[in-house]
Design a protein around this motif. Structure first.
Motif, PDB file in Angstrom:
ATOM      1  N   ASN A  97       0.817  -1.213   0.000  1.00  0.00           N
ATOM      2  CA  ASN A  97       0.000   0.000   0.000  1.00  0.00           C
ATOM      3  C   ASN A  97       0.847   1.256   0.000  1.00  0.00           C
ATOM      4  O   ASN A  97       2.047   1.213   0.299  1.00  0.00           O
ATOM      5  CB  ASN A  97      -0.894   0.029   1.241  1.00  0.00           C
ATOM      6  CG  ASN A  97      -2.083  -0.889   1.098  1.00  0.00           C
ATOM      7  OD1 ASN A  97      -3.012  -0.599   0.356  1.00  0.00           O
ATOM      8  ND2 ASN A  97      -2.042  -2.010   1.774  1.00  0.00           N
ATOM      9  N   GLY A  98       0.174   2.374  -0.254  1.00  0.00           N
ATOM     10  CA  GLY A  98       0.859   3.655  -0.186  1.00  0.00           C
ATOM     11  C   GLY A  98       1.412   3.918   1.200  1.00  0.00           C
ATOM     12  O   GLY A  98       2.504   4.480   1.357  1.00  0.00           O
ATOM     13  N   THR A  99       0.665   3.497   2.217  1.00  0.00           N
ATOM     14  CA  THR A  99       1.123   3.702   3.592  1.00  0.00           C
ATOM     15  C   THR A  99       2.416   2.921   3.860  1.00  0.00           C
ATOM     16  O   THR A  99       3.319   3.427   4.534  1.00  0.00           O
ATOM     17  CB  THR A  99       0.038   3.268   4.593  1.00  0.00           C
ATOM     18  OG1 THR A  99      -1.190   3.930   4.256  1.00  0.00           O
ATOM     19  CG2 THR A  99       0.426   3.638   6.015  1.00  0.00           C
ATOM     20  N   THR A 131       5.184   5.098   2.124  1.00  0.00           N
ATOM     21  CA  THR A 131       5.596   6.325   2.823  1.00  0.00           C
ATOM     22  C   THR A 131       6.321   5.963   4.123  1.00  0.00           C
ATOM     23  O   THR A 131       7.306   6.610   4.489  1.00  0.00           O
ATOM     24  CB  THR A 131       4.394   7.238   3.123  1.00  0.00           C
ATOM     25  OG1 THR A 131       3.396   6.517   3.830  1.00  0.00           O
ATOM     26  CG2 THR A 131       3.792   7.801   1.830  1.00  0.00           C
ATOM     27  N   TYR A 166      -2.289  14.046   3.304  1.00  0.00           N
ATOM     28  CA  TYR A 166      -2.532  12.635   3.625  1.00  0.00           C
ATOM     29  C   TYR A 166      -1.350  11.790   3.165  1.00  0.00           C
ATOM     30  O   TYR A 166      -1.010  11.777   1.981  1.00  0.00           O
ATOM     31  CB  TYR A 166      -3.813  12.164   2.916  1.00  0.00           C
ATOM     32  CG  TYR A 166      -4.260  10.792   3.360  1.00  0.00           C
ATOM     33  CD1 TYR A 166      -4.973  10.634   4.541  1.00  0.00           C
ATOM     34  CD2 TYR A 166      -3.978   9.663   2.606  1.00  0.00           C
ATOM     35  CE1 TYR A 166      -5.390   9.380   4.957  1.00  0.00           C
ATOM     36  CE2 TYR A 166      -4.395   8.406   3.011  1.00  0.00           C
ATOM     37  CZ  TYR A 166      -5.094   8.267   4.184  1.00  0.00           C
ATOM     38  OH  TYR A 166      -5.509   7.028   4.591  1.00  0.00           O
ATOM     39  N   HIS A 167      -0.731  11.084   4.077  1.00  0.00           N
ATOM     40  CA  HIS A 167       0.368  10.198   3.714  1.00  0.00           C
ATOM     41  C   HIS A 167       0.093   8.757   4.120  1.00  0.00           C
ATOM     42  O   HIS A 167       0.961   7.905   3.972  1.00  0.00           O
ATOM     43  CB  HIS A 167       1.666  10.680   4.352  1.00  0.00           C
ATOM     44  CG  HIS A 167       2.121  12.015   3.838  1.00  0.00           C
ATOM     45  ND1 HIS A 167       2.493  12.212   2.521  1.00  0.00           N
ATOM     46  CD2 HIS A 167       2.233  13.227   4.441  1.00  0.00           C
ATOM     47  CE1 HIS A 167       2.837  13.488   2.349  1.00  0.00           C
ATOM     48  NE2 HIS A 167       2.683  14.121   3.488  1.00  0.00           N
ATOM     49  N   GLY A 168      -1.097   8.485   4.665  1.00  0.00           N
ATOM     50  CA  GLY A 168      -1.409   7.117   5.022  1.00  0.00           C
ATOM     51  C   GLY A 168      -2.287   7.033   6.257  1.00  0.00           C
ATOM     52  O   GLY A 168      -2.685   8.060   6.824  1.00  0.00           O
ATOM     53  N   CYS A 215       3.818  15.876  -1.048  1.00  0.00           N
ATOM     54  CA  CYS A 215       3.106  15.390  -2.228  1.00  0.00           C
ATOM     55  C   CYS A 215       3.409  16.304  -3.415  1.00  0.00           C
ATOM     56  O   CYS A 215       3.699  17.481  -3.228  1.00  0.00           O
ATOM     57  CB  CYS A 215       1.595  15.375  -1.974  1.00  0.00           C
ATOM     58  SG  CYS A 215       1.087  14.165  -0.742  1.00  0.00           S
ATOM     59  N   HIS A 257      -3.486  18.000  -2.559  1.00  0.00           N
ATOM     60  CA  HIS A 257      -4.752  17.370  -2.945  1.00  0.00           C
ATOM     61  C   HIS A 257      -5.531  16.937  -1.695  1.00  0.00           C
ATOM     62  O   HIS A 257      -6.171  15.884  -1.682  1.00  0.00           O
ATOM     63  CB  HIS A 257      -4.532  16.216  -3.912  1.00  0.00           C
ATOM     64  CG  HIS A 257      -3.411  15.263  -3.561  1.00  0.00           C
ATOM     65  ND1 HIS A 257      -3.166  14.851  -2.277  1.00  0.00           N
ATOM     66  CD2 HIS A 257      -2.484  14.653  -4.336  1.00  0.00           C
ATOM     67  CE1 HIS A 257      -2.134  14.015  -2.287  1.00  0.00           C
ATOM     68  NE2 HIS A 257      -1.695  13.886  -3.520  1.00  0.00           N
ATOM     69  N   ASP A 260       5.857  11.968  -2.044  1.00  0.00           N
ATOM     70  CA  ASP A 260       4.742  11.022  -1.918  1.00  0.00           C
ATOM     71  C   ASP A 260       3.941  11.069  -3.214  1.00  0.00           C
ATOM     72  O   ASP A 260       3.010  11.863  -3.357  1.00  0.00           O
ATOM     73  CB  ASP A 260       3.874  11.376  -0.707  1.00  0.00           C
ATOM     74  CG  ASP A 260       2.708  10.401  -0.551  1.00  0.00           C
ATOM     75  OD1 ASP A 260       2.474   9.592  -1.467  1.00  0.00           O
ATOM     76  OD2 ASP A 260       2.024  10.469   0.488  1.00  0.00           O
ATOM     77  N   VAL A 290       2.116   8.692  -4.342  1.00  0.00           N
ATOM     78  CA  VAL A 290       1.143   7.601  -4.271  1.00  0.00           C
ATOM     79  C   VAL A 290      -0.101   7.917  -5.106  1.00  0.00           C
ATOM     80  O   VAL A 290      -0.580   7.081  -5.865  1.00  0.00           O
ATOM     81  CB  VAL A 290       0.755   7.311  -2.803  1.00  0.00           C
ATOM     82  CG1 VAL A 290      -0.458   6.386  -2.725  1.00  0.00           C
ATOM     83  CG2 VAL A 290       1.939   6.689  -2.062  1.00  0.00           C
ATOM     84  N   ARG A 291      -0.606   9.137  -4.987  1.00  0.00           N
ATOM     85  CA  ARG A 291      -1.860   9.457  -5.674  1.00  0.00           C
ATOM     86  C   ARG A 291      -1.634   9.930  -7.111  1.00  0.00           C
ATOM     87  O   ARG A 291      -2.392   9.601  -8.007  1.00  0.00           O
ATOM     88  CB  ARG A 291      -2.642  10.519  -4.894  1.00  0.00           C
ATOM     89  CG  ARG A 291      -4.090  10.556  -5.334  1.00  0.00           C
ATOM     90  CD  ARG A 291      -4.935  11.536  -4.567  1.00  0.00           C
ATOM     91  NE  ARG A 291      -4.853  11.391  -3.124  1.00  0.00           N
ATOM     92  CZ  ARG A 291      -5.520  12.149  -2.261  1.00  0.00           C
ATOM     93  NH1 ARG A 291      -6.344  13.088  -2.722  1.00  0.00           N
ATOM     94  NH2 ARG A 291      -5.388  11.990  -0.962  1.00  0.00           N
ATOM     95  N   SER A 293       2.187   3.898  -5.211  1.00  0.00           N
ATOM     96  CA  SER A 293       1.239   2.785  -5.039  1.00  0.00           C
ATOM     97  C   SER A 293       0.104   2.978  -6.049  1.00  0.00           C
ATOM     98  O   SER A 293       0.381   3.165  -7.231  1.00  0.00           O
ATOM     99  CB  SER A 293       0.717   2.702  -3.606  1.00  0.00           C
ATOM    100  OG  SER A 293      -0.069   1.550  -3.453  1.00  0.00           O
ATOM    101  N   LYS A 294      -1.120   2.982  -5.568  1.00  0.00           N
ATOM    102  CA  LYS A 294      -2.309   3.227  -6.396  1.00  0.00           C
ATOM    103  C   LYS A 294      -2.201   2.714  -7.833  1.00  0.00           C
ATOM    104  O   LYS A 294      -2.495   1.563  -8.094  1.00  0.00           O
ATOM    105  CB  LYS A 294      -2.662   4.713  -6.370  1.00  0.00           C
ATOM    106  CG  LYS A 294      -3.273   5.119  -5.009  1.00  0.00           C
ATOM    107  CD  LYS A 294      -4.093   6.380  -5.139  1.00  0.00           C
ATOM    108  CE  LYS A 294      -4.574   6.885  -3.795  1.00  0.00           C
ATOM    109  NZ  LYS A 294      -5.742   6.178  -3.307  1.00  0.00           N
TER     110      LYS A 294
HETATM  111  N1  PMP Z   1      -0.191   9.076   0.192  1.00  0.00           N
HETATM  112  C1  PMP Z   1      -1.100   9.641  -0.604  1.00  0.00           C
HETATM  113  C2  PMP Z   1      -0.771  10.937  -1.269  1.00  0.00           C
HETATM  114  C3  PMP Z   1      -2.340   9.043  -0.792  1.00  0.00           C
HETATM  115  O1  PMP Z   1      -3.255   9.612  -1.580  1.00  0.00           O
HETATM  116  C4  PMP Z   1      -2.608   7.811  -0.148  1.00  0.00           C
HETATM  117  C5  PMP Z   1      -3.918   7.095  -0.336  1.00  0.00           C
HETATM  118  N2  PMP Z   1      -5.003   7.902  -0.547  1.00  0.00           N
HETATM  119  C6  PMP Z   1      -1.620   7.262   0.667  1.00  0.00           C
HETATM  120  C7  PMP Z   1      -0.418   7.906   0.813  1.00  0.00           C
HETATM  121  C8  PMP Z   1      -1.840   5.967   1.402  1.00  0.00           C
HETATM  122  O2  PMP Z   1      -1.980   4.942   0.482  1.00  0.00           O
HETATM  123  P1  PMP Z   1      -2.727   3.598   0.908  1.00  0.00           P
HETATM  124  O3  PMP Z   1      -4.149   3.969   1.157  1.00  0.00           O
HETATM  125  O4  PMP Z   1      -2.559   2.714  -0.268  1.00  0.00           O
HETATM  126  O5  PMP Z   1      -2.048   3.074   2.123  1.00  0.00           O
END
Ligand code: PMP
Length: 408
Positions: free
Chosen positions: A117-119, A122, A145-147, A195, A199, A230, A232-233, A257-258
């Motif tokens: 996952n993104g979490t 990060t 948001y980082h997780g 990021c 967002h 980050d 991820v998004r 991720s994503k």
């Molecule tokens: N960082 C960002 C910028 C995100 O948008 C997200 C998920 N929305 C995450 C980290 C966390 O990713 P995950 O939900 O896959 O753990």
């Protein structure tokens, strides 16, 4: 239209066995009365709910779907790997193929590590930065948001102040505030985590000011801190090379991720040569992190994206959607704001601070078969054609008309 009977029955059953009936970002009660909680299938840019209602999808699984649901090349890679095995006792060679392709695609990447996952990504970045520097403090933008784990969770019970004791906040696009936060960290500054754009939910998106991005790079260099992007998004939607590459700003570490595997569970960290030893030194792992099917899906997704058509297509259809929505809002006498990149749009109405009008409009759109969100950015995919955008616009026009008729 009211929610369907299967939807209602599923909600009733879920309430008994799943706390709150659902949780996290897919808990639809948190944002609307019209969105279905359950979906049963997806194809291209369309998804189908439990009652067989089809929607043109503007959330794309909340980001993972970048080529469209069940893209043929990705599905073929998934099935091919699945036939041979997924969770094995050793890593599949596909991990190496995929790491090579990522390193070849992303200029700031000399190596890659994979997770789910993104979490995870990060968290690994922060751990790597701390291992590399021997320092503790991490700068993060207020509201970013980082997780969803305690060190970075934005809200929620069960998170203690101690969990976030080493975070210091700055304001996005405000370099002076980041400089001040770095000064507060002093010689304990391990990383700046940021990021590619702002967002945050419930507010307009903000692109990064290039001077801000360059300033963070310089700040990290000056203090010996690690710059973590980050992505991820935004990753793989705006620029395959990394979302700050067009600004000429290269991070030391990037969290992905994503969109990586077009919907299969996969995250990644990429980093520079200077951080290779630190990355090797941390202990990170997970039972499913080496699963071969998502890695094969990631490889197939990146190969497809590297053909070069998908990102320009999303930019084109995103512009068509933005222009169309702007014209419709004006024609119906609404003032709206559409912000962020066209591939990741969000729409708010003027003088709608509680987002009640935006929510009513989103509900009207969902009821008319366009799945979008009132206060989280949407996502385009390469499966959206001009004709699909026109189909969306037919329905959103009707949604604007419907909210125009509401008493205000
Ligand atoms: N960082 C960002 C910028 C995100 O948008 C997200 C998920 N929305 C995450 C980290 C966390 O990713 P995950 O939900 O896959 O753990």
């Amino acid at each position: 239209a009211a929610l369907g009977t299967r939807e209602l029955a599923l909600r009733e059953r879920a309430r008994r066995v799943i706390p709150g009936g659902m949780y996290g970002h897919m808990r639809v009660e948190a944002f609307s009365r019209a969105h279905p909680q359950f979906m049963v299938s997806g194809n291209g840019c369309r998804v189908t709910d439990a009652d067989g209602r089809e929607y043109i999808d503007l959330m794309c699984g909340w980001g993972p779907i970048v080529l469209g649901h069940r893209h043929p090349a990705v599905t073929a890679a998934i099935l091919d790997q699945f036939e041979r095995g997924d969770c094995l006792d050793g890593t599949s060679p596909v991990a190496v193929d995929y790491a090579e392709l990522l390193v070849d695609t992303v200029p700031s990447a000399d190596w890659a590590m994979f997770c789910k996952n993104g979490t995870d990504a990060t968290t690994m970045c922060v751990t790597t930065a701390r291992a590399a520097t021997g320092r503790r403090k991490v700068l993060v933008a207020t509201g970013a948001y980082h997780g969803a784990v305690p060190w970075c969770a934005l809200r929620g019970k069960g998170v203690t102040a101690e969990d976030q004791a080493h975070l210091i906040h700055f304001e996005y696009n405000d370099l002076a505030s980041a400089e001040a936060a770095a000064a507060e960290a002093g010689d304990d500054l391990a990383a700046i985590l940021v990021c590619p754009m702002r967002h945050d939910i419930r507010r307009d998106q903000e692109l990064a000011d290039p001077a801000f991005a360059r300033g963070l790079r310089a700040l990290a260099d000056r203090t010996g801190a690690v710059l973590i992007l980050d992505d991820v998004r935004c990753g793989l939607r705006l620029d395959l090379r990394g979302s700050w590459e067009p600004l000429g700003v290269r991070p030391d570490l990037t969290a992905w991720s994503k969109a990586l595997a077009n919907g299969q569970p996969l995250g990644a960290v990429t980093g520079t040569e200077a951080l290779r030893d630190a990355a090797r030194s941390i202990y990170v792992t997970g039972s499913f992190w080496y699963a071969a099917v998502p890695l094969a899906a990631g490889l197939a997704t990146l190969r497809e994206l590297r053909k070069g058509q998908a990102l320009p297509a999303m930019a084109r259809t995103g512009s068509r959607l933005r222009d169309g929505l702007a014209a419709q809002a004006a024609a119906h006498g609404f003032e709206i704001r559409q912000t962020g990149p066209v591939q990741m749009p969000v729409l708010y109405f003027a003088e709608d601070s509680d987002i009640s009008l935006g929510t009513a409009w989103a509900e009207a759109a969902v009821t008319r078969g366009v799945y979008l969100h009132p206060w989280h950015n949407w996502f385009l995919s390469a499966a959206h054609t001009d004709a699909d955008i026109d189909d969306i616009l037919d329905r959103t026009d009707d949604a604007f008309a419907a909210v125009r008729r509401l008493p205000h």
